[in-house]
Scaffold this motif. Structure first.
Motif, PDB file in Angstrom:
ATOM      1  N   ASN A 170      32.697  -1.701  39.586  1.00  0.00           N
ATOM      2  CA  ASN A 170      32.095  -2.213  38.173  1.00  0.00           C
ATOM      3  C   ASN A 170      30.827  -1.310  38.011  1.00  0.00           C
ATOM      4  O   ASN A 170      30.491  -1.231  36.593  1.00  0.00           O
ATOM      5  CB  ASN A 170      31.421  -3.555  38.204  1.00  0.00           C
ATOM      6  N   SER A 171      30.313  -0.604  38.833  1.00  0.00           N
ATOM      7  CA  SER A 171      29.010   0.563  38.472  1.00  0.00           C
ATOM      8  C   SER A 171      29.531   1.775  37.535  1.00  0.00           C
ATOM      9  O   SER A 171      28.908   2.428  37.016  1.00  0.00           O
ATOM     10  CB  SER A 171      28.275   1.056  39.854  1.00  0.00           C
ATOM     11  N   HIS A 172      30.887   1.858  37.342  1.00  0.00           N
ATOM     12  CA  HIS A 172      31.430   3.056  36.708  1.00  0.00           C
ATOM     13  C   HIS A 172      32.299   2.511  35.618  1.00  0.00           C
ATOM     14  O   HIS A 172      32.934   3.420  34.955  1.00  0.00           O
ATOM     15  CB  HIS A 172      32.368   4.055  37.537  1.00  0.00           C
ATOM     16  N   ALA A 173      32.425   1.093  35.416  1.00  0.00           N
ATOM     17  CA  ALA A 173      33.288   0.714  34.480  1.00  0.00           C
ATOM     18  C   ALA A 173      32.704   0.539  33.149  1.00  0.00           C
ATOM     19  O   ALA A 173      31.496   0.891  32.859  1.00  0.00           O
ATOM     20  CB  ALA A 173      34.082  -0.688  34.745  1.00  0.00           C
ATOM     21  N   LYS A 174      33.518   0.393  32.146  1.00  0.00           N
ATOM     22  CA  LYS A 174      33.071   0.318  30.719  1.00  0.00           C
ATOM     23  C   LYS A 174      32.285  -0.800  30.633  1.00  0.00           C
ATOM     24  O   LYS A 174      32.989  -1.883  30.870  1.00  0.00           O
ATOM     25  CB  LYS A 174      34.073   0.337  29.747  1.00  0.00           C
ATOM     26  N   THR A 175      31.195  -1.001  29.887  1.00  0.00           N
ATOM     27  CA  THR A 175      30.781  -2.232  29.560  1.00  0.00           C
ATOM     28  C   THR A 175      30.675  -2.773  28.111  1.00  0.00           C
ATOM     29  O   THR A 175      30.793  -1.759  27.391  1.00  0.00           O
ATOM     30  CB  THR A 175      29.044  -2.461  29.686  1.00  0.00           C
ATOM     31  N   THR A 176      30.760  -4.004  27.827  1.00  0.00           N
ATOM     32  CA  THR A 176      30.986  -4.590  26.465  1.00  0.00           C
ATOM     33  C   THR A 176      29.703  -5.189  26.028  1.00  0.00           C
ATOM     34  O   THR A 176      29.774  -5.627  24.816  1.00  0.00           O
ATOM     35  CB  THR A 176      32.099  -5.704  26.302  1.00  0.00           C
ATOM     36  N   GLY A 177      28.621  -5.381  26.776  1.00  0.00           N
ATOM     37  CA  GLY A 177      27.651  -6.268  26.436  1.00  0.00           C
ATOM     38  C   GLY A 177      26.757  -6.336  27.411  1.00  0.00           C
ATOM     39  O   GLY A 177      27.079  -6.256  28.602  1.00  0.00           O
ATOM     40  N   GLY A 178      25.532  -6.784  27.277  1.00  0.00           N
ATOM     41  CA  GLY A 178      24.393  -7.285  28.201  1.00  0.00           C
ATOM     42  C   GLY A 178      23.237  -8.149  27.516  1.00  0.00           C
ATOM     43  O   GLY A 178      23.372  -8.453  26.424  1.00  0.00           O
ATOM     44  N   THR A 179      22.462  -8.557  28.212  1.00  0.00           N
ATOM     45  CA  THR A 179      21.353  -9.577  27.793  1.00  0.00           C
ATOM     46  C   THR A 179      20.700  -8.644  26.420  1.00  0.00           C
ATOM     47  O   THR A 179      20.370  -7.642  26.600  1.00  0.00           O
ATOM     48  CB  THR A 179      20.466  -9.723  28.792  1.00  0.00           C
ATOM     49  N   GLY A 180      20.342  -9.494  25.499  1.00  0.00           N
ATOM     50  CA  GLY A 180      19.976  -8.817  24.410  1.00  0.00           C
ATOM     51  C   GLY A 180      19.776  -9.973  23.197  1.00  0.00           C
ATOM     52  O   GLY A 180      19.551 -11.271  23.675  1.00  0.00           O
ATOM     53  N   ILE A 181      19.652  -9.710  21.999  1.00  0.00           N
ATOM     54  CA  ILE A 181      19.558 -10.826  20.889  1.00  0.00           C
ATOM     55  C   ILE A 181      20.498 -10.723  19.716  1.00  0.00           C
ATOM     56  O   ILE A 181      20.660  -9.380  19.319  1.00  0.00           O
ATOM     57  CB  ILE A 181      17.975 -10.694  20.605  1.00  0.00           C
ATOM     58  N   GLY A 182      21.145 -11.332  19.447  1.00  0.00           N
ATOM     59  CA  GLY A 182      21.891 -11.648  18.169  1.00  0.00           C
ATOM     60  C   GLY A 182      21.804 -13.138  17.655  1.00  0.00           C
ATOM     61  O   GLY A 182      21.441 -13.947  18.032  1.00  0.00           O
ATOM     62  N   ILE A 183      22.824 -13.348  16.665  1.00  0.00           N
ATOM     63  CA  ILE A 183      23.051 -14.628  16.217  1.00  0.00           C
ATOM     64  C   ILE A 183      24.446 -14.836  15.853  1.00  0.00           C
ATOM     65  O   ILE A 183      25.200 -13.881  15.436  1.00  0.00           O
ATOM     66  CB  ILE A 183      22.251 -15.042  14.816  1.00  0.00           C
ATOM     67  N   ALA A 184      25.187 -15.864  16.847  1.00  0.00           N
ATOM     68  CA  ALA A 184      26.588 -16.185  16.733  1.00  0.00           C
ATOM     69  C   ALA A 184      26.969 -17.269  15.993  1.00  0.00           C
ATOM     70  O   ALA A 184      27.829 -17.351  15.338  1.00  0.00           O
ATOM     71  CB  ALA A 184      27.239 -16.222  18.086  1.00  0.00           C
ATOM     72  N   MET A 185      26.023 -18.455  16.010  1.00  0.00           N
ATOM     73  CA  MET A 185      26.366 -19.678  15.722  1.00  0.00           C
ATOM     74  C   MET A 185      26.299 -19.413  14.059  1.00  0.00           C
ATOM     75  O   MET A 185      25.871 -18.917  13.186  1.00  0.00           O
ATOM     76  CB  MET A 185      25.494 -20.698  16.017  1.00  0.00           C
ATOM     77  N   ALA A 186      27.420 -20.487  13.251  1.00  0.00           N
ATOM     78  CA  ALA A 186      27.111 -20.764  11.905  1.00  0.00           C
ATOM     79  C   ALA A 186      25.737 -21.593  11.448  1.00  0.00           C
ATOM     80  O   ALA A 186      25.705 -22.664  12.260  1.00  0.00           O
ATOM     81  CB  ALA A 186      28.368 -21.539  11.584  1.00  0.00           C
ATOM     82  N   PRO A 187      25.006 -21.254  10.759  1.00  0.00           N
ATOM     83  CA  PRO A 187      23.912 -22.142  10.280  1.00  0.00           C
ATOM     84  C   PRO A 187      24.362 -23.699   9.656  1.00  0.00           C
ATOM     85  O   PRO A 187      25.531 -23.547   9.400  1.00  0.00           O
ATOM     86  CB  PRO A 187      23.221 -21.243   9.281  1.00  0.00           C
ATOM     87  N   VAL A 188      23.347 -24.330   9.582  1.00  0.00           N
ATOM     88  CA  VAL A 188      23.603 -25.469   8.749  1.00  0.00           C
ATOM     89  C   VAL A 188      22.300 -25.667   7.945  1.00  0.00           C
ATOM     90  O   VAL A 188      21.429 -25.546   8.301  1.00  0.00           O
ATOM     91  CB  VAL A 188      23.552 -26.802   9.969  1.00  0.00           C
ATOM     92  N   VAL A 189      22.389 -26.199   6.899  1.00  0.00           N
ATOM     93  CA  VAL A 189      21.745 -26.545   5.903  1.00  0.00           C
ATOM     94  C   VAL A 189      21.386 -28.026   5.826  1.00  0.00           C
ATOM     95  O   VAL A 189      22.263 -28.602   5.870  1.00  0.00           O
ATOM     96  CB  VAL A 189      22.103 -26.060   4.439  1.00  0.00           C
ATOM     97  N   TYR A 190      20.087 -28.199   5.941  1.00  0.00           N
ATOM     98  CA  TYR A 190      19.483 -29.720   5.725  1.00  0.00           C
ATOM     99  C   TYR A 190      18.031 -29.722   5.280  1.00  0.00           C
ATOM    100  O   TYR A 190      17.298 -29.092   5.694  1.00  0.00           O
ATOM    101  CB  TYR A 190      19.420 -30.231   7.252  1.00  0.00           C
ATOM    102  N   HIS A 191      17.834 -30.575   4.258  1.00  0.00           N
ATOM    103  CA  HIS A 191      16.486 -30.911   3.789  1.00  0.00           C
ATOM    104  C   HIS A 191      15.788 -29.652   3.342  1.00  0.00           C
ATOM    105  O   HIS A 191      14.686 -29.501   3.653  1.00  0.00           O
ATOM    106  CB  HIS A 191      15.762 -31.564   4.549  1.00  0.00           C
ATOM    107  N   GLY A 192      16.464 -29.004   2.719  1.00  0.00           N
ATOM    108  CA  GLY A 192      15.823 -27.500   1.964  1.00  0.00           C
ATOM    109  C   GLY A 192      15.462 -26.509   3.064  1.00  0.00           C
ATOM    110  O   GLY A 192      14.877 -25.654   3.008  1.00  0.00           O
ATOM    111  N   LYS A 193      16.076 -26.757   4.379  1.00  0.00           N
ATOM    112  CA  LYS A 193      16.033 -25.549   5.136  1.00  0.00           C
ATOM    113  C   LYS A 193      17.316 -25.225   5.643  1.00  0.00           C
ATOM    114  O   LYS A 193      18.374 -25.994   5.931  1.00  0.00           O
ATOM    115  CB  LYS A 193      15.196 -26.430   6.379  1.00  0.00           C
ATOM    116  N   VAL A 194      17.523 -23.723   6.131  1.00  0.00           N
ATOM    117  CA  VAL A 194      18.756 -23.491   6.935  1.00  0.00           C
ATOM    118  C   VAL A 194      18.225 -23.325   8.346  1.00  0.00           C
ATOM    119  O   VAL A 194      17.221 -22.691   8.776  1.00  0.00           O
ATOM    120  CB  VAL A 194      19.068 -22.158   6.431  1.00  0.00           C
ATOM    121  N   ILE A 195      19.101 -23.726   9.237  1.00  0.00           N
ATOM    122  CA  ILE A 195      18.746 -23.949  10.643  1.00  0.00           C
ATOM    123  C   ILE A 195      19.876 -23.124  11.310  1.00  0.00           C
ATOM    124  O   ILE A 195      21.139 -23.102  11.430  1.00  0.00           O
ATOM    125  CB  ILE A 195      18.950 -25.483  11.069  1.00  0.00           C
TER     126      ILE A 195
END
Length: 585
Positions: A170-195
């Motif tokens: 695995n030390s020489h294999a292709k990687t597809t991702g690692g610890t980081g930051i993104g957004i995957a979830m679909a948001p939800v709208v409630y009481h004038g807020k998007v969450i």
């Protein structure tokens, strides 16, 4: 009326006024705030589903893992594509109304692939969270940007293959991702807020398989200070201003009580004495604690509570530097939806070492017990059990029989490798489940994918200490999927249907007695909800690994699903949204 049966306030595309929701639309990720994914539409039913035929197809031109739930409001379908492009389509014909092309931050590395799980619609806007950790509001009529904010300003340190032993392939294999930051979830709208919440903060190093039609090679957790705390946050729908934020890792006390069992009594095989001895050695571990927010929240408008699941602690699968229970990771969390204040949490797996995060969205429903209706919240666990908690207190009301095989659950990695299942892909992954509240059935898309859980060590050098890491790699043995109907009165399995490949993507249940679900080989299926019998099947040239929906326009019921495959599972990728209806008479 109970909060679990109410639909989200539907916001007219041209005004901010709240109008009565329609059963004919699919206005939110889980159809309504309950996330039940159960539709009262019954024009398409178990007697006529064999006649179902394609009504239209839209090909986006973006071939990549496609996980989105389409949103349908007032005859318009709003659909997020991989890499966060968004289209608005005429939901009756598939005609393109507008298209937004997302311009990613050039210096932002994607942690977790290009997929996302959908948009939210309300107050005349379409909201999407992005792979580069932004939250964007688009004009629902034109697709033009109304506002665009950075949910997180700075990237985080991620693992690298330089930490791995040079003898490890695995030390020489292709990687597809690692610890980081993104957004995957679909948001939800409630009481004038998007969450919405951030993901990837405890992702671990993902190794690709060299064969394009094969699943993920390995997930590796490396000792070190990677990631940051996750969060769920609410933003003003008009300005994008942050209204509240709940950090999934508390600033004080994340070590908890050092429990030796899960709340339902299963031994965790923890060495608590060693963990406690490490507390002073790692005083700032919570700063890198992980706890992604993967699941679109469910909301109870009556109690004002919001429910969501949290991800695994960081580092993934490696606990030397994070002694304690690692609150509030791998938990079902209840917040005040207006303020973001914590009401309760239920930690399914304290001090998680296996990647058993709460990936499948929580579902609100009334549990019928002893002639009473108990407000409940259910969740299909990666552990292979379906959990039911009291909505107001968090008390565990029911844990189902296992809906997938289990072996060596909660076993630790060893140098020679430990075979266990469910593995890191889970018993049920991010796939949304569905609940029919009337029949008290839960429908879960599950999978069987054994793993070898192995401990490695990179030897120390003159200037670097030894590095321990753990890898979870799919075992070279049969994998398969299983669709389950679970009796919520007693947790027993009512029926199961086995598929050739692990199921990922979720289900749709309808009042027509039908359960729709897709497969990685391109099959799109309809089952009888009472018996589990396969009633109808069609086939695409890409995997069907997204949640289906249904809606009605001009008296015609439609079924829609994205066919775009899944890279992590090795399912062929594509670019289609396909819509079905009964032939006109």
């Amino acid at each position: 009326m109970s909060g679990c049966t109410q639909s989200p306030p539907k916001h007219d595309a041209t005004t901010a006024s709240i109008v009565k929701p329609s059963n004919k639309d699919w206005p939110s990720f889980g159809r309504d705030y309950s996330n039940q994914r159960f539709s009262p539409l019954a024009q398409i039913n178990r007697d006529n589903v064999k006649a179902l035929a394609q009504a239209w197809i839209y090909k986006s031109g973006v071939t990549a893992s496609f996980q989105a739930t389409p949103i349908v409001v007032d005859g318009v379908m709003y659909l997020s594509l991989p890499y966060n492009h968004v289209v608005a389509l005429d939901a009756k014909t598939g005609k393109l109304l507008w298209r937004y092309e997302h311009q990613r931050r050039k210096d932002w590395k994607m942690c977790c692939g290009p997929a996302n799980r959908g948009v939210a619609v309300g107050y005349g806007k379409v909201f999407i969270g992005t792979v580069d950790a932004r939250l964007i509001a688009l004009d629902a009529k034109t697709g033009k940007i109304v506002w665009d904010i950075d949910a997180v300003d700075n990237a985080v340190t991620t693992e690298g293959q330089e930490s791995l032993n040079s003898n490890d392939p695995n030390s020489h294999a292709k990687t597809t991702g690692g610890t980081g930051i993104g957004i995957a979830m679909a948001p939800v709208v409630y009481h004038g807020k998007v969450i919405v919440g951030i993901t990837g903060v405890g992702y671990g190093l993902h190794i690709d398989n060299p064969h394009p039609d094969a699943p993920l090679g390995a997930v590796i957790g490396v000792t070190g200070l990677y990631g940051r705390p996750g969060f769920l946050a609410a933003f003003d729908v008009n300005s994008g201003k942050r209204v509240w934020q709940f950090d999934t890792i508390p600033t004080q006390g994340w070590e908890g009580d050092f429990v030796t069992k899960t709340p339902d009594g299963v031994a965790l095989n923890r060495d608590v004495a060693t963990e406690k001895a490490k507390l002073t050695e790692y005083p700032d571990a919570a700063r890198f604690g992980g706890g992604s927010a993967w699941t679109t929240p469910a909301i109870d408008p009556v109690s004002g509570l919001l429910y969501f699941g949290t991800g695994n602690p960081s580092p993934q699968m490696n606990d030397i530097s994070r002694p304690g229970d690692n609150l509030y990771t791998v938990s079902l969390v209840a917040l005040d939806a207006d303020t973001g204040k914590l009401r309760w949490h239920y930690q399914q797996v304290p001090h998680d070492l296996w990647g058993y995060d709460l990936a499948s969205p929580p579902i609100l429903f009334n549990l019928h017990r002893d002639g009473k209706d108990i407000p409940a919240v259910g969740q299909a666990g990666k552990t292979g059990w379906f959990y039911v908690n009291d909505r107001l207190t968090g008390k565990l009301l029911l844990k189902s029989d296992a809906f997938v095989p289990q072996s060596n659950l909660f076993a630790k990695p060893t140098l020679e490798g430990t075979r266990l299942y469910p593995g890191i892909l889970g018993g049920s992954n991010w796939s949304p489940a569905a609940i029919d509240e009337v029949t008290q059935n839960a429908y879960v898309a599950g999978l069987h994918a054994p793993v070898n859980y192995t401990l490695h060590e990179t030897p120390a050098t003159a200037d670097k200490p030894a590095i321990r890491y753990a890898s979870s790699e799919l075992a070279d043995e049969p994998r398969w999927g299983v669709l389950s109907a679970i009796d919520l009165s007693n947790g027993k399995i009512r029926w199961q249907y086995k598929t050739d490949q692990p199921l990922i993507g979720g289900v749709l249940a309808t009042a027509g007695g039908l359960l729709f679900s897709g497969e990685g080989n391109g099959n799109f299926d309809a089952y009888d909800t009472t018996t589990g019998k396969l009633l109808w099947q069609t086939k695409f040239d890409a995997g069907v690994n997204a949640p289906p929906i249904t809606y009605e326009i001009d008296g015609i019921q439609y079924i829609a699903v994205a066919a775009g495959g899944n890279a992590i599972f090795g399912y062929k990728q594509g670019d289609s949204i396909v819509v079905y209806a009964l032939p006109k008479r």
